[in-house]
Design a protein around this motif. Structure first.
Motif, PDB file in Angstrom:
ATOM      1  N   GLU A   1      51.562 -28.424  56.563  1.00 36.60           N
ATOM      2  CA  GLU A   1      50.795 -29.251  57.490  1.00 36.60           C
ATOM      3  C   GLU A   1      49.786 -30.113  56.739  1.00 36.60           C
TER       4      GLU A   1
ATOM      5  N   ASN B   1      47.491 -30.823  68.510  1.00 34.32           N
ATOM      6  CA  ASN B   1      48.139 -32.021  67.964  1.00 34.32           C
ATOM      7  C   ASN B   1      49.006 -32.761  68.980  1.00 34.32           C
TER       8      ASN B   1
ATOM      9  N   TYR C   1      48.040 -36.626  70.180  1.00 40.14           N
ATOM     10  CA  TYR C   1      48.937 -37.770  70.003  1.00 40.14           C
ATOM     11  C   TYR C   1      49.488 -38.280  71.329  1.00 40.14           C
TER      12      TYR C   1
ATOM     13  N   ASP D   1      54.175 -27.485  63.305  1.00 38.60           N
ATOM     14  CA  ASP D   1      53.393 -26.769  64.308  1.00 38.60           C
ATOM     15  C   ASP D   1      54.271 -25.838  65.136  1.00 38.60           C
TER      16      ASP D   1
ATOM     17  N   ALA E   1      43.549 -35.022  64.143  1.00 37.73           N
ATOM     18  CA  ALA E   1      44.480 -33.999  63.642  1.00 37.73           C
ATOM     19  C   ALA E   1      43.955 -33.365  62.357  1.00 37.73           C
TER      20      ALA E   1
ATOM     21  N   PRO F   1      45.563 -25.923  65.863  1.00 33.93           N
ATOM     22  CA  PRO F   1      46.274 -27.159  65.490  1.00 33.93           C
ATOM     23  C   PRO F   1      47.594 -27.362  66.232  1.00 33.93           C
TER      24      PRO F   1
END
Length: 314
Positions: free
Chosen positions: A113, A290, A294, A72, A249, A286
């Motif tokens: 990814e 992400n 998380y 990312d 995700a 994304p």
């Protein structure tokens, strides 16, 4: 004559598209985009830092998360100079060579990814369906091999279709649909035979993105089958909660890709602004979401980040 022709289209420059009709507001638009890129870099660097410095997080699940954060971070770095360059008025055009390089990194990182998300689904499958053998199956050596396989898969399959972009003749108006370069955007303005690029690119999408999505779905069907066999409702919920971050995700990655594909395929009549917005969502959503997902959903990451900020304050 051939040498002259090759020289001409090798030195071609392409006009990048910002936000059509909103040129007067670029300075204001640049503020949220600069903030988003700042959050992308800060969030992913923080996840990498926490995983690197906390020995308790040196586990397979967090190694894969580190791969995701690194991917990312690289995705943000591959587009920041053109996206913000347009909004700040520094860049309006891009050379063919730079465009080809950027498209290589964007598509390669997308495949990477997808591969990392597949590896993470395998990690969740082993953790829930075969927990007693988890540490013996996902050893450091095997995780390293998986990482090398992901890197090779993402970087070595793309060059044939990307390199050929160098030798296409671009005779249509050199105006791209986005503020960055994509393979499908370049072949759209090419006048040469693009059958190889179209077929090879479709094969890559099917063998990478589509196959990964199917395998992730299969892994969750097997996980769900195992979880439903657990007698205790609390244990079922506890097992499924370990998968929430990964499921989010996966959705954050695949929904923008589907949306951008639909816009490119069926949205030719739509405003160029829609194409630009979908392209930026595909690139930025994304990497932005992400670290947030998380940090919120993974207790170990959340507690380490909170402790990190607490130590800085004190």
């Amino acid at each position: 004559m051939s040498a002259i022709s090759i020289s001409n289209f090798n030195s071609s420059r392409f006009v990048l598209t910002g936000f059509p009709g909103l040129e007067a507001d670029y300075l204001w638009i640049s503020i949220p985009f600069s903030s988003i890129y700042g959050m992308v870099f800060l969030g992913n660097c923080m996840v990498l830092h926490v995983i690197r410095t906390e020995s308790s997080l040196h586990q397979p699940m967090f190694y894969f998360l580190a791969m995701l954060a690194l991917t990312d971070l690289c995705m943000g770095m591959s587009t920041v100079h053109t996206v913000l360059g347009i909004l700040w008025g520094f860049i309006h055009e891009i050379s063919l060579d730079s465009c080809i390089s950027q498209s290589y990194f964007i598509h390669g990182l997308s495949f990477m990814e997808s591969s990392v998300l597949l590896a993470m689904s395998f990690d969740r499958y082993i953790a829930i369906c075969n927990p007693l053998r988890y540490s013996s199956i996902l050893t450091n050596g095997k995780i390293m091999k998986i990482g090398v396989a992901i890197l090779c898969r993402s970087s070595l399959l793309i060059p044939p279709v990307i390199i050929r972009l160098k030798f296409l003749n671009y005779c249509r108006p050199h105006i791209l649909s986005h503020s960055f370069c994509l393979h499908q955007d370049l072949i759209r303005i090419a006048c040469s035979d693009i059958r190889f690029n179209s077929i090879y690119a479709l094969t890559l999408v099917i063998s990478n993105l589509l196959l990964d999505a199917v395998l992730i779905l299969i892994s969750y069907v097997m996980i769900l089958h195992t979880v439903l066999a657990i007698a205790s409702w609390e244990e079922r919920l506890k097992s499924l909660q370990t998968c929430v971050s990964h499921i989010c995700a996966v959705l954050v990655f695949y929904i923008p890709i589907i949306g951008l594909t639909m816009v490119h395929r069926f949205g030719k009549h739509l405003s160029p602004l829609v194409h630009v917005l979908m392209g930026n969502i595909y690139i930025l959503f994304p990497p932005l979401m992400n670290p947030i997902i998380y940090s919120i959903k993974t207790q170990q990451i959340r507690s380490r980040i909170q402790r990190l900020f607490y130590l800085k304050r004190s």
